[in-house]
Write a protein that holds these residues in place. Structure first.
Motif, PDB file in Angstrom:
ATOM      1  N   ALA A  76       0.849  -1.181   0.000  1.00  0.00           N
ATOM      2  CA  ALA A  76       0.000   0.000   0.000  1.00  0.00           C
ATOM      3  C   ALA A  76       0.886   1.233   0.000  1.00  0.00           C
ATOM      4  N   SER A  77       0.706   2.092  -0.973  1.00  0.00           N
ATOM      5  CA  SER A  77       1.568   3.250  -1.118  1.00  0.00           C
ATOM      6  C   SER A  77       1.533   4.119   0.126  1.00  0.00           C
ATOM      7  N   GLY A  78       2.718   4.400   0.667  1.00  0.00           N
ATOM      8  CA  GLY A  78       2.833   5.269   1.826  1.00  0.00           C
ATOM      9  C   GLY A  78       2.500   4.612   3.152  1.00  0.00           C
ATOM     10  N   GLU A  79       2.158   3.325   3.149  1.00  0.00           N
ATOM     11  CA  GLU A  79       1.807   2.639   4.394  1.00  0.00           C
ATOM     12  C   GLU A  79       2.978   1.808   4.885  1.00  0.00           C
ATOM     13  N   MET A  80       3.330   2.017   6.129  1.00  0.00           N
ATOM     14  CA  MET A  80       4.357   1.207   6.750  1.00  0.00           C
ATOM     15  C   MET A  80       3.719  -0.045   7.353  1.00  0.00           C
ATOM     16  N   PRO A  81       4.499  -1.100   7.597  1.00  0.00           N
ATOM     17  CA  PRO A  81       3.950  -2.264   8.310  1.00  0.00           C
ATOM     18  C   PRO A  81       3.392  -1.833   9.662  1.00  0.00           C
ATOM     19  N   TYR A  82       2.410  -2.577  10.134  1.00  0.00           N
ATOM     20  CA  TYR A  82       1.819  -2.215  11.419  1.00  0.00           C
ATOM     21  C   TYR A  82       1.343  -3.467  12.154  1.00  0.00           C
ATOM     22  N   VAL A  83       1.078  -3.289  13.446  1.00  0.00           N
ATOM     23  CA  VAL A  83       0.522  -4.341  14.286  1.00  0.00           C
ATOM     24  C   VAL A  83      -0.880  -3.924  14.703  1.00  0.00           C
ATOM     25  N   ALA A  84      -1.809  -4.866  14.676  1.00  0.00           N
ATOM     26  CA  ALA A  84      -3.189  -4.560  15.036  1.00  0.00           C
ATOM     27  C   ALA A  84      -3.736  -5.624  15.975  1.00  0.00           C
ATOM     28  N   ARG A  85      -4.509  -5.179  16.939  1.00  0.00           N
ATOM     29  CA  ARG A  85      -5.261  -6.120  17.765  1.00  0.00           C
ATOM     30  C   ARG A  85      -6.666  -6.229  17.186  1.00  0.00           C
ATOM     31  N   ILE A  86      -7.122  -7.453  17.014  1.00  0.00           N
ATOM     32  CA  ILE A  86      -8.443  -7.707  16.448  1.00  0.00           C
ATOM     33  C   ILE A  86      -9.300  -8.297  17.551  1.00  0.00           C
ATOM     34  N   SER A  87     -10.334  -7.559  17.936  1.00  0.00           N
ATOM     35  CA  SER A  87     -11.118  -7.962  19.107  1.00  0.00           C
ATOM     36  C   SER A  87     -12.540  -7.437  18.995  1.00  0.00           C
ATOM     37  N   ILE A  91     -10.812  -3.745  14.464  1.00  0.00           N
ATOM     38  CA  ILE A  91      -9.387  -3.813  14.142  1.00  0.00           C
ATOM     39  C   ILE A  91      -8.745  -2.536  14.666  1.00  0.00           C
ATOM     40  N   GLU A  92      -7.866  -2.686  15.635  1.00  0.00           N
ATOM     41  CA  GLU A  92      -7.250  -1.525  16.278  1.00  0.00           C
ATOM     42  C   GLU A  92      -5.743  -1.549  16.080  1.00  0.00           C
ATOM     43  N   LYS A  93      -5.234  -0.594  15.322  1.00  0.00           N
ATOM     44  CA  LYS A  93      -3.788  -0.476  15.175  1.00  0.00           C
ATOM     45  C   LYS A  93      -3.190  -0.033  16.502  1.00  0.00           C
ATOM     46  N   ILE A  94      -2.060  -0.648  16.854  1.00  0.00           N
ATOM     47  CA  ILE A  94      -1.403  -0.302  18.113  1.00  0.00           C
ATOM     48  C   ILE A  94       0.023   0.155  17.836  1.00  0.00           C
ATOM     49  N   ASP A  95       0.528   0.990  18.720  1.00  0.00           N
ATOM     50  CA  ASP A  95       1.899   1.476  18.564  1.00  0.00           C
ATOM     51  C   ASP A  95       2.878   0.307  18.644  1.00  0.00           C
ATOM     52  N   SER A  96       3.805   0.283  17.714  1.00  0.00           N
ATOM     53  CA  SER A  96       4.825  -0.765  17.690  1.00  0.00           C
ATOM     54  C   SER A  96       6.085  -0.193  17.074  1.00  0.00           C
ATOM     55  N   PRO A  97       7.211  -0.864  17.259  1.00  0.00           N
ATOM     56  CA  PRO A  97       8.467  -0.365  16.679  1.00  0.00           C
ATOM     57  C   PRO A  97       8.632  -0.720  15.205  1.00  0.00           C
ATOM     58  N   PHE A  98       7.588  -1.229  14.550  1.00  0.00           N
ATOM     59  CA  PHE A  98       7.735  -1.729  13.187  1.00  0.00           C
ATOM     60  C   PHE A  98       7.150  -0.812  12.126  1.00  0.00           C
ATOM     61  N   SER A  99       6.678   0.350  12.534  1.00  0.00           N
ATOM     62  CA  SER A  99       6.027   1.259  11.593  1.00  0.00           C
ATOM     63  C   SER A  99       6.936   2.395  11.139  1.00  0.00           C
ATOM     64  N   ASN A 100       8.207   2.319  11.479  1.00  0.00           N
ATOM     65  CA  ASN A 100       9.133   3.391  11.123  1.00  0.00           C
ATOM     66  C   ASN A 100       9.832   3.152   9.798  1.00  0.00           C
ATOM     67  N   GLU A 101       9.872   1.894   9.369  1.00  0.00           N
ATOM     68  CA  GLU A 101      10.628   1.555   8.160  1.00  0.00           C
ATOM     69  C   GLU A 101       9.978   0.348   7.494  1.00  0.00           C
TER      70      GLU A 101
END
Length: 404
Positions: A76-87, A91-101
């Motif tokens: 997805a253009s301009g989208e970094m990888p992310y972590v989400a909790r599904i509950s 679908i809730e994106k959560i802060d993680s160290p993987f969205s910087n690169e």
């Protein structure tokens, strides 16, 4: 890799992981974390959101104390990888160290870091892992192997284009021994690994991951690009029933209109299967002048030009070349390893299987594939025989004793 399909719907020598008997405890107060590792930076990217929404639907049926966590890397253009909790349907994106690169999801270090972070952040009494993306099973030699345009075949798991596009012409893959090493370093024990990707139920992969999980769930064949029916399977993955894996298989196969072979492997019996296979190979002495006629055997993958086949059904192969008594003894061990299976006479394939080449019956179908070294691969200047020597299964079963 997954077979890309637009549905019109009326609708690994290398690891030292430990185990514990987490699934034997049916206490409903136990918690479970299931991680879905979505390697979608490739031509499966269009299915990511659909599968996430399906997971959200299924999450309404799991306990609030359980955790369904997805790591998402898509094109997805301009989208970094992310972590989400599904509950509870959300679908809730959560802060993680993987969205910087936008690093390679197929990098073994990234794979380890993601799983370590999630399981540390969401500790539980038991853990499950879903591998989502492309795969073609078996094993390659180097970490995150570069795939060049025009490659004859791609293997392993988790293709990442590396440029945030839906291309599969180039990119990198995570090989299975590296996956096993990453899993072995984690402080958790995986109760199951469910491969929602093609061709992962092969004995070479199972042997590499034998110390990393209790159960391997998946298909020896190609699967639909649309992926699993997560609205059904998410509750199955959180079931505390010891035979929870049967429901995962049944729901997936039914959703695929019974056109998907699947199985469940009890990894605690894989070393027994290796020993039984080694003994059986000694009986049939698989030399080049002995095994010639592979015609009619069930296979799960081949050239799109249909000039060679690989990934033969393990049980079908031995049933042909062993004596009835030898096969009967071997099959007893095989059935302790492959503890549940569903057959299919055909399945969706991206022109890699010609179903007129063989017929599938419950008697012939074993639910797990195996590589057989053959002269045809060398004759076509393919590297399969050479690469096979890098696998733990090759040594455990003694193929080297026959000149392969």
């Amino acid at each position: 890799m997954k077979y890309i399909l637009t549905l019109i719907v009326g609708i690994f020598i290398f690891s030292s992981c430990e185990k514990e008997d987490g699934l034997d405890n049916n206490d409903p107060t136990d918690t479970r974390t299931v991680v879905v590792y979505i390697a979608g930076e490739n031509n499966l990217t269009g299915y990511v959101q659909m599968n996430m929404d399906s997971m959200a639907s299924g999450s309404r049926k799991i306990a609030a104390t359980d955790h369904l966590i997805a790591y998402v890397d898509r094109a997805a253009s301009g989208e970094m990888p992310y972590v989400a909790r599904i509950s509870n349907g959300e679908i809730e994106k959560i802060d993680s160290p993987f969205s910087n690169e936008d690093t390679y999801s197929s990098d073994p270090e990234q794979f380890y870091n993601v799983l370590h972070w999630i399981t540390t952040r969401f500790p539980a009494d038991s853990y499950g892992l879903v591998l989502w993306g492309h795969a073609e099973g078996w094993i390659i030699q180097n970490d995150s192997v570069e795939v060049s345009a025009g490659s004859i075949i791609r293997r392993a798991y988790g293709h990442d284009s590396g440029n945030n596009t839906a291309s599969t012409a180039t990119g990198k893959w995570l090989n299975i021994p590296s996956m096993a090493m990453a899993l072995s370093k984690l402080p958790v024990k995986w109760d199951f690994i469910f491969s929602d990707c093609c061709c992962m139920q092969c004995v070479e992969v199972a042997y590499e991951l034998r110390q990393c999980t209790h159960y391997l769930i998946g298909s020896p064949a190609e699967i639909p690009g649309t992926g699993a029916p997560y609205q059904l399977i998410v509750p199955d993955m959180f079931s505390r029933q010891h035979t929870f894996y049967q429901k995962i298989v049944d729901d997936y196969v039914e959703q695929a209109f019974n056109q998907l072979p699947m199985s469940v492997i009890n990894t605690e019996k894989i070393e027994d299967l290796a020993a039984a296979t080694r003994q059986l190979l000694q009986c049939i002495a698989p030399t080049t002048d002995k095994i010639l006629d592979m015609n009619g055997l069930i296979y799960y993958y081949g050239s799109i030009y249909r000039d060679y086949q690989i990934m033969y059904d393990m049980s079908d192969f031995f049933q042909r070349f062993a004596s009835a008594e030898e096969f009967r003894i071997w099959k007893q061990t095989a059935e302790q390893a492959v503890i549940y299976k569903k057959s299919a006479t055909s399945w969706l394939s991206s022109n890699h299987v010609n179903f007129s080449d063989f017929s599938v019956t419950d008697e012939r179908y074993g639910g797990i594939s195996m590589f057989i070294p053959l002269d045809i691969y060398d004759a076509k200047e393919l590297t399969f025989n050479h690469t096979f020597r890098q696998t733990a299964w090759y040594y455990a079963t003694g193929w080297y004793e026959y000149g392969w």
